[in-house]
Design a protein around this motif. Structure first.
Motif, PDB file in Angstrom:
ATOM      1  N   ARG A  12      10.794  14.656  -3.004  1.00  0.00           N
ATOM      2  CA  ARG A  12      11.083  15.392  -1.765  1.00  0.00           C
ATOM      3  C   ARG A  12      10.392  16.757  -1.697  1.00  0.00           C
ATOM      4  O   ARG A  12      10.346  17.377  -0.638  1.00  0.00           O
ATOM      5  CB  ARG A  12      12.597  15.599  -1.629  1.00  0.00           C
ATOM      6  CG  ARG A  12      13.440  14.337  -1.512  1.00  0.00           C
ATOM      7  CD  ARG A  12      13.240  13.596  -0.202  1.00  0.00           C
ATOM      8  NE  ARG A  12      13.075  14.469   0.947  1.00  0.00           N
ATOM      9  CZ  ARG A  12      14.055  15.193   1.501  1.00  0.00           C
ATOM     10  NH1 ARG A  12      15.293  15.147   1.014  1.00  0.00           N
ATOM     11  NH2 ARG A  12      13.812  15.956   2.542  1.00  0.00           N
ATOM     12  N   ASP A  13       9.866  17.217  -2.805  1.00  0.00           N
ATOM     13  CA  ASP A  13       9.205  18.525  -2.821  1.00  0.00           C
ATOM     14  C   ASP A  13       7.729  18.341  -2.426  1.00  0.00           C
ATOM     15  O   ASP A  13       6.999  17.623  -3.126  1.00  0.00           O
ATOM     16  CB  ASP A  13       9.312  19.149  -4.206  1.00  0.00           C
ATOM     17  CG  ASP A  13       8.596  20.483  -4.284  1.00  0.00           C
ATOM     18  OD1 ASP A  13       7.463  20.517  -4.803  1.00  0.00           O
ATOM     19  OD2 ASP A  13       9.168  21.485  -3.801  1.00  0.00           O
ATOM     20  N   ALA A  30       9.091  14.385   3.474  1.00  0.00           N
ATOM     21  CA  ALA A  30      10.062  14.670   4.539  1.00  0.00           C
ATOM     22  C   ALA A  30      11.109  13.561   4.644  1.00  0.00           C
ATOM     23  O   ALA A  30      12.288  13.830   4.876  1.00  0.00           O
ATOM     24  CB  ALA A  30       9.343  14.826   5.873  1.00  0.00           C
ATOM     25  N   ARG A  31      10.680  12.311   4.452  1.00  0.00           N
ATOM     26  CA  ARG A  31      11.606  11.168   4.432  1.00  0.00           C
ATOM     27  C   ARG A  31      10.864   9.943   3.913  1.00  0.00           C
ATOM     28  O   ARG A  31      10.125   9.311   4.664  1.00  0.00           O
ATOM     29  CB  ARG A  31      12.213  10.871   5.799  1.00  0.00           C
ATOM     30  CG  ARG A  31      13.340   9.821   5.681  1.00  0.00           C
ATOM     31  CD  ARG A  31      13.824   9.316   7.011  1.00  0.00           C
ATOM     32  NE  ARG A  31      14.487  10.258   7.854  1.00  0.00           N
ATOM     33  CZ  ARG A  31      15.793  10.560   7.824  1.00  0.00           C
ATOM     34  NH1 ARG A  31      16.575   9.969   6.943  1.00  0.00           N
ATOM     35  NH2 ARG A  31      16.302  11.433   8.661  1.00  0.00           N
ATOM     36  N   GLU A  83       0.840  -1.195   0.000  1.00  0.00           N
ATOM     37  CA  GLU A  83       0.000   0.000   0.000  1.00  0.00           C
ATOM     38  C   GLU A  83       0.875   1.245   0.000  1.00  0.00           C
ATOM     39  O   GLU A  83       1.816   1.345   0.794  1.00  0.00           O
ATOM     40  CB  GLU A  83      -0.939  -0.012   1.216  1.00  0.00           C
ATOM     41  CG  GLU A  83      -1.896  -1.190   1.187  1.00  0.00           C
ATOM     42  CD  GLU A  83      -2.825  -1.257   2.385  1.00  0.00           C
ATOM     43  OE1 GLU A  83      -3.937  -1.790   2.241  1.00  0.00           O
ATOM     44  OE2 GLU A  83      -2.421  -0.772   3.461  1.00  0.00           O
ATOM     45  N   HIS A  84       0.577   2.165  -0.892  1.00  0.00           N
ATOM     46  CA  HIS A  84       1.353   3.398  -1.022  1.00  0.00           C
ATOM     47  C   HIS A  84       0.558   4.552  -0.422  1.00  0.00           C
ATOM     48  O   HIS A  84      -0.606   4.780  -0.803  1.00  0.00           O
ATOM     49  CB  HIS A  84       1.663   3.687  -2.491  1.00  0.00           C
ATOM     50  CG  HIS A  84       2.589   2.693  -3.114  1.00  0.00           C
ATOM     51  ND1 HIS A  84       3.352   2.971  -4.229  1.00  0.00           N
ATOM     52  CD2 HIS A  84       2.903   1.411  -2.780  1.00  0.00           C
ATOM     53  CE1 HIS A  84       4.085   1.908  -4.551  1.00  0.00           C
ATOM     54  NE2 HIS A  84       3.817   0.959  -3.693  1.00  0.00           N
ATOM     55  N   PHE A  85       1.185   5.255   0.494  1.00  0.00           N
ATOM     56  CA  PHE A  85       0.540   6.368   1.187  1.00  0.00           C
ATOM     57  C   PHE A  85       1.178   7.679   0.748  1.00  0.00           C
ATOM     58  O   PHE A  85       2.406   7.790   0.650  1.00  0.00           O
ATOM     59  CB  PHE A  85       0.642   6.192   2.701  1.00  0.00           C
ATOM     60  CG  PHE A  85      -0.060   4.963   3.198  1.00  0.00           C
ATOM     61  CD1 PHE A  85      -1.420   4.995   3.473  1.00  0.00           C
ATOM     62  CD2 PHE A  85       0.619   3.759   3.353  1.00  0.00           C
ATOM     63  CE1 PHE A  85      -2.090   3.865   3.911  1.00  0.00           C
ATOM     64  CE2 PHE A  85      -0.036   2.615   3.784  1.00  0.00           C
ATOM     65  CZ  PHE A  85      -1.401   2.673   4.067  1.00  0.00           C
ATOM     66  N   GLY A  86       0.348   8.678   0.499  1.00  0.00           N
ATOM     67  CA  GLY A  86       0.810   9.939  -0.060  1.00  0.00           C
ATOM     68  C   GLY A  86       1.366  10.906   0.965  1.00  0.00           C
ATOM     69  O   GLY A  86       1.572  10.564   2.139  1.00  0.00           O
ATOM     70  N   ALA A  87       1.573  12.123   0.506  1.00  0.00           N
ATOM     71  CA  ALA A  87       2.225  13.155   1.324  1.00  0.00           C
ATOM     72  C   ALA A  87       1.453  13.433   2.610  1.00  0.00           C
ATOM     73  O   ALA A  87       2.049  13.780   3.640  1.00  0.00           O
ATOM     74  CB  ALA A  87       2.377  14.436   0.509  1.00  0.00           C
ATOM     75  N   ASP A  88       0.139  13.291   2.584  1.00  0.00           N
ATOM     76  CA  ASP A  88      -0.679  13.564   3.763  1.00  0.00           C
ATOM     77  C   ASP A  88      -1.161  12.283   4.436  1.00  0.00           C
ATOM     78  O   ASP A  88      -2.130  12.299   5.205  1.00  0.00           O
ATOM     79  CB  ASP A  88      -1.880  14.439   3.358  1.00  0.00           C
ATOM     80  CG  ASP A  88      -1.423  15.792   2.818  1.00  0.00           C
ATOM     81  OD1 ASP A  88      -0.597  16.446   3.489  1.00  0.00           O
ATOM     82  OD2 ASP A  88      -1.862  16.175   1.719  1.00  0.00           O
ATOM     83  N   GLY A  89      -0.499  11.168   4.127  1.00  0.00           N
ATOM     84  CA  GLY A  89      -0.805   9.909   4.785  1.00  0.00           C
ATOM     85  C   GLY A  89      -1.966   9.141   4.200  1.00  0.00           C
ATOM     86  O   GLY A  89      -2.363   8.098   4.727  1.00  0.00           O
ATOM     87  N   GLN A  90      -2.535   9.628   3.084  1.00  0.00           N
ATOM     88  CA  GLN A  90      -3.693   8.962   2.498  1.00  0.00           C
ATOM     89  C   GLN A  90      -3.246   7.847   1.559  1.00  0.00           C
ATOM     90  O   GLN A  90      -2.198   7.922   0.945  1.00  0.00           O
ATOM     91  CB  GLN A  90      -4.575   9.976   1.749  1.00  0.00           C
ATOM     92  CG  GLN A  90      -4.075  10.409   0.382  1.00  0.00           C
ATOM     93  CD  GLN A  90      -3.006  11.502   0.409  1.00  0.00           C
ATOM     94  OE1 GLN A  90      -2.172  11.546   1.315  1.00  0.00           O
ATOM     95  NE2 GLN A  90      -3.018  12.359  -0.599  1.00  0.00           N
ATOM     96  N   LEU A  91      -4.071   6.773   1.450  1.00  0.00           N
ATOM     97  CA  LEU A  91      -3.784   5.676   0.544  1.00  0.00           C
ATOM     98  C   LEU A  91      -3.986   6.151  -0.892  1.00  0.00           C
ATOM     99  O   LEU A  91      -5.055   6.651  -1.243  1.00  0.00           O
ATOM    100  CB  LEU A  91      -4.712   4.491   0.832  1.00  0.00           C
ATOM    101  CG  LEU A  91      -4.521   3.242  -0.036  1.00  0.00           C
ATOM    102  CD1 LEU A  91      -3.152   2.625   0.198  1.00  0.00           C
ATOM    103  CD2 LEU A  91      -5.629   2.212   0.242  1.00  0.00           C
ATOM    104  N   ILE A  92      -2.938   6.019  -1.718  1.00  0.00           N
ATOM    105  CA  ILE A  92      -3.041   6.478  -3.111  1.00  0.00           C
ATOM    106  C   ILE A  92      -2.930   5.337  -4.120  1.00  0.00           C
ATOM    107  O   ILE A  92      -3.383   5.461  -5.256  1.00  0.00           O
ATOM    108  CB  ILE A  92      -1.977   7.553  -3.435  1.00  0.00           C
ATOM    109  CG1 ILE A  92      -0.554   7.030  -3.168  1.00  0.00           C
ATOM    110  CG2 ILE A  92      -2.248   8.832  -2.664  1.00  0.00           C
ATOM    111  CD1 ILE A  92       0.557   7.975  -3.637  1.00  0.00           C
ATOM    112  N   ARG A  93      -2.319   4.216  -3.717  1.00  0.00           N
ATOM    113  CA  ARG A  93      -2.094   3.140  -4.683  1.00  0.00           C
ATOM    114  C   ARG A  93      -1.945   1.826  -3.916  1.00  0.00           C
ATOM    115  O   ARG A  93      -1.405   1.791  -2.808  1.00  0.00           O
ATOM    116  CB  ARG A  93      -0.833   3.426  -5.512  1.00  0.00           C
ATOM    117  CG  ARG A  93      -0.449   2.359  -6.510  1.00  0.00           C
ATOM    118  CD  ARG A  93       0.594   2.900  -7.511  1.00  0.00           C
ATOM    119  NE  ARG A  93       1.739   3.524  -6.859  1.00  0.00           N
ATOM    120  CZ  ARG A  93       2.552   4.407  -7.455  1.00  0.00           C
ATOM    121  NH1 ARG A  93       2.350   4.748  -8.712  1.00  0.00           N
ATOM    122  NH2 ARG A  93       3.571   4.927  -6.802  1.00  0.00           N
TER     123      ARG A  93
END
Length: 535
Positions: free
Chosen positions: A362-363, A219-220, A81-91
């Motif tokens: 990273r942006d 961020a990391r 599961e891939h989580f986005g910049a704001d912690g939401q599941l995207i993929r």
């Protein structure tokens, strides 16, 4: 028996006894070729490196006869599961549904040290294979009919052995590649990461994600993988200014793991910093010297294909070496190795890089745009993919000249009903060169008659259970029938590494295909073997 020159000590010298070298040695040994495998280390590296397998590789392990021995160290791969910049599941990257196309769970995790030990043990079970550990390769000199290899023993003693071919499976800093003057091409990926393996306490497992995960946090970025039993892995991107050696220190590792675990939650098995590269050798063959595994390519680990790629190399080159060593195919057959494997590696690495670059953004603003695009591709929901969609077919090399359906793809492995039990196809037919015919056709026997003129291309008709086709094997789940229908074909020629040489829609196309592969295998052209074409 091998048609080997009495002037050589060995048919093949394999340099490197890691997974790629061990599989190559075992395959050569089973075929009766005199093989010496050397490694500069005296034992197996005892820390896990590779962690993922797929069904193509497990199929080869089963063909080799090691599947049962390694099964205790292998488990199904959870979804990623891939989580986005704001912690939401995207993929979400998952497995294809049953019935599985190759007969096994399509994606798996494993523990490398015990699996590698079993692969070595298996290789050494063949009388034709011998291993010398603590031995380094110093020099290679190619002669017209052999390679002279200078070796240095652990005590510093130098000696020379001769082999008809040398296969370098000796890792990223390959001595074989350097001695053969084979250049590396940069596929432009270079990122510092820390790989952390933890044996997690049983009572702490519930604190962790229950699926593997990619935290695409600008961020990391962090990857989390669920390994066998209580083994959990984190791959953590290092940031500019961080010293890789310092970040390996336990106090820094635990600080990085603090969102998930505390030091009391498990045993820190290892932490090692790496630079994830994307590199490929310009050519994988220089005369009688060939390279495989990390010696030929390095790629980022984002979908766990590094070791799989090395074992694809081994299974690709060994069936060709076998024919050349036996004198049944010309040496030119080996030229297809680079053509097939290099393109495959470049294409797959490109897909891995795209996933990696997406994960590594990273942006923050660019990361949110990435998340929105991925969600849009999924119709506003997390995008669903399977790992199997990511693996490309072969595009060039020892394949039919006709760019037909399924050419270069992996041939399925249905379950065959045999004496009231289920057996996988390879158990019934063996893994050699084969022709498969759609047994549902009323004229399938005439297809088999065509193949009778080619004794090294045995034909098998397969039909779904209950169709009652005489002379045809019965498959349980309709996997192969669905494959024929999907591609609009009635026959396929399959190589020993299970890649489809070519497919046919009718008897004339099958005849052309049989003539094509036979003339190329034997380095000749015999028009008398072809059907007489009528208008």
């Amino acid at each position: 028996m091998t048609m080997s020159s009495a002037a050589t000590d060995y048919d093949v010298l394999v340099v490197g006894f890691g997974p790629t070298g061990a599989v190559a040695s075992a395959l050569l040994g089973r075929l009766g070729h005199r093989t010496l495998v050397i490694d500069r280390l005296t034992g197996i590296y005892d820390k896990p490196r590779a962690i993922a397998l797929d069904h193509e590789i497990f199929r080869h392990f089963d063909n080799m006869g090691v599947a049962e021995a390694i099964a205790p160290y292998v488990e199904p791969f959870t979804a990623s599961e891939h989580f986005g910049a704001d912690g939401q599941l995207i993929r979400r990257i998952d497995m294809v549904a049953k019935p599985y196309p190759l007969g096994y769970t399509p994606s798996m995790v494993f523990s490398q040290p015990p699996v590698e030990a079993e692969l070595r043990r298996h290789a050494l079970s063949f009388a034709a294979v011998s291993a010398e550990l603590g031995v380094a390769l110093v020099d290679l000199v190619q002669q017209p009919d052999r390679v002279e290899a200078k070796l240095k023993d652990a005590d510093g003693r130098l000696r020379t052995v001769t082999a008809r071919y040398v296969l370098g499976c000796d890792g990223a800093s390959s001595t074989v590649r350097q001695l053969a003057d084979i250049a590396l091409e940069d596929l432009i990926f270079d990122e510092p990461w820390l790989v952390v393996d933890v044996r997690v306490n049983q009572d702490a497992l519930a604190k962790l994600p229950q699926n593997s995960a990619q935290f695409c946090n600008p961020a990391r970025p962090v990857s989390f993988l669920i390994g066998p039993k209580t083994h959990r892995r984190w791959e953590i991107m290092l940031l500019p200014g961080e010293d890789p050696r310092q970040m390996e220190q336990p106090e820094n590792v635990w600080a990085l793991l603090s969102p998930w675990l505390t030091p009391g939650d498990g045993e820190l098995w290892r932490a090692a910093s790496y630079r994830f590269h994307a590199l490929v050798a310009a050519n994988w063959r220089n005369g009688r010297v060939l390279i495989a595994g990390d010696a030929a390519h390095q790629q980022p680990p984002f979908i766990g294909q590094g070791m799989c790629q090395g074992l694809r190399d081994a299974t690709n080159i060994v069936w060709k070496l076998d024919r050349v060593l036996r004198g049944t195919s010309p040496d030119a057959l080996l030229d297809s190795y680079t053509a097939e494997r290099k393109q495959h590696v470049i294409e797959l690495t490109g897909k891995i890089k795209a996933i990696g670059q997406s994960i590594c953004e990273r942006d923050p603003a660019a990361a949110r745009r990435r998340d929105a695009q991925i969600l849009a591709e999924g119709g506003g929901k997390p995008l669903a993919l399977t790992r199997q969609e990511i693996i490309p077919p072969l595009r060039a090399g020892f394949l039919s000249e006709q760019d037909g359906a399924a050419r270069g793809s992996l041939f399925p492995q249905p379950r065959i009903i045999s004496e009231g039990a289920f057996r996988l196809l390879d158990k019934v037919t063996g893994p050699g060169l084969r022709v498969f015919i759609d047994g549902r056709r009323s004229d399938s026997s005439s297809f088999a008659a065509l193949c009778a003129a080619y004794p090294d291309l045995p034909a098998t008709a397969i039909a779904p259970a209950g169709t009652g086709k005489p002379g045809a094997l019965e498959e349980a789940d309709g996997v192969l029938a669905g494959w024929y229908d999907r591609h609009g074909v009635v026959a396929a020629i399959v190589r020993p590494d299970h890649y489809v040489f070519g497919t046919a829609r009718n008897a004339y196309e099958l005849d052309d295909l049989l003539h094509d592969i036979s003339s190329r295998l034997h380095g000749n052209h015999n028009p008398d073997l072809r059907m007489e074409k009528t208008a």
